[in-house]
Design a protein around this motif. Structure first.
Motif: not given
Length: 147
Positions: A118-147
């Motif tokens: 269970r601890y390993r699964e929790e750690a894996r889920l936290l790591e997945d969330k952290r990676e997803q957050k990084q990917l989202d932030e990276f994708a946000q920076r790459l998007r051209p701004s509409a302004y």
């Protein structure tokens, strides 16, 4: 591996050793029970053979001395069978206690293994969330701004 799971590793190792020792003790107790059962069967077979001798000799006629010796020995044999029956009952109790001890150790080990998983699964889920957050932030920076 998560830090919590890593910290539990020595506890799991100790539980594993305790479970294996309990299993070994159970095996020894079961072997002793088997030996006690064999000894009782041997005594009972010997008693049956001895009683058969009585039947065969009795048909031919026996002396009073032979009859007294037969009865004395048969009495001793009956006492040995009775004692072996008590020993067998005691050995069954030993096996039951050893089985209970093993089941307890096994349940503890399995509980610890599930906790670590269970601890390993929790750690894996936290790591997945952290990676997803990084990917989202990276994708946000790459998007051209509409302004």
């Amino acid at each position: 591996m998560s830090r919590r799971a890593e910290r539990l590793a020595p506890v799991v190792d100790m539980a594993l050793k305790a479970e294996r020792e309990a299993a070994r003790q159970l095996g020894l107790a079961q072997n002793q029970l088997l030996q006690a059962q064999r000894k009782l069967a041997e005594l009972e077979r010997f008693r049956g053979d001895y009683q058969q001798q009585w039947i065969e000799r009795g048909q031919q006629g026996v002396s009073g001395q032979w009859l007294m010796n037969y009865q004395r020995f048969l009495s001793q044999l009956e006492a040995a069978v009775e004692q072996q029956n008590r020993s067998l009952d005691w050995q069954r109790e030993v096996v039951d206690k050893a089985r209970g001890a093993w089941q307890e150790k096994y349940a503890r080990l399995e509980g610890l293994r599930k906790l670590v998983e269970r601890y390993r699964e929790e750690a894996r889920l936290l790591e997945d969330k952290r990676e997803q957050k990084q990917l989202d932030e990276f994708a946000q920076r790459l998007r051209p701004s509409a302004y």
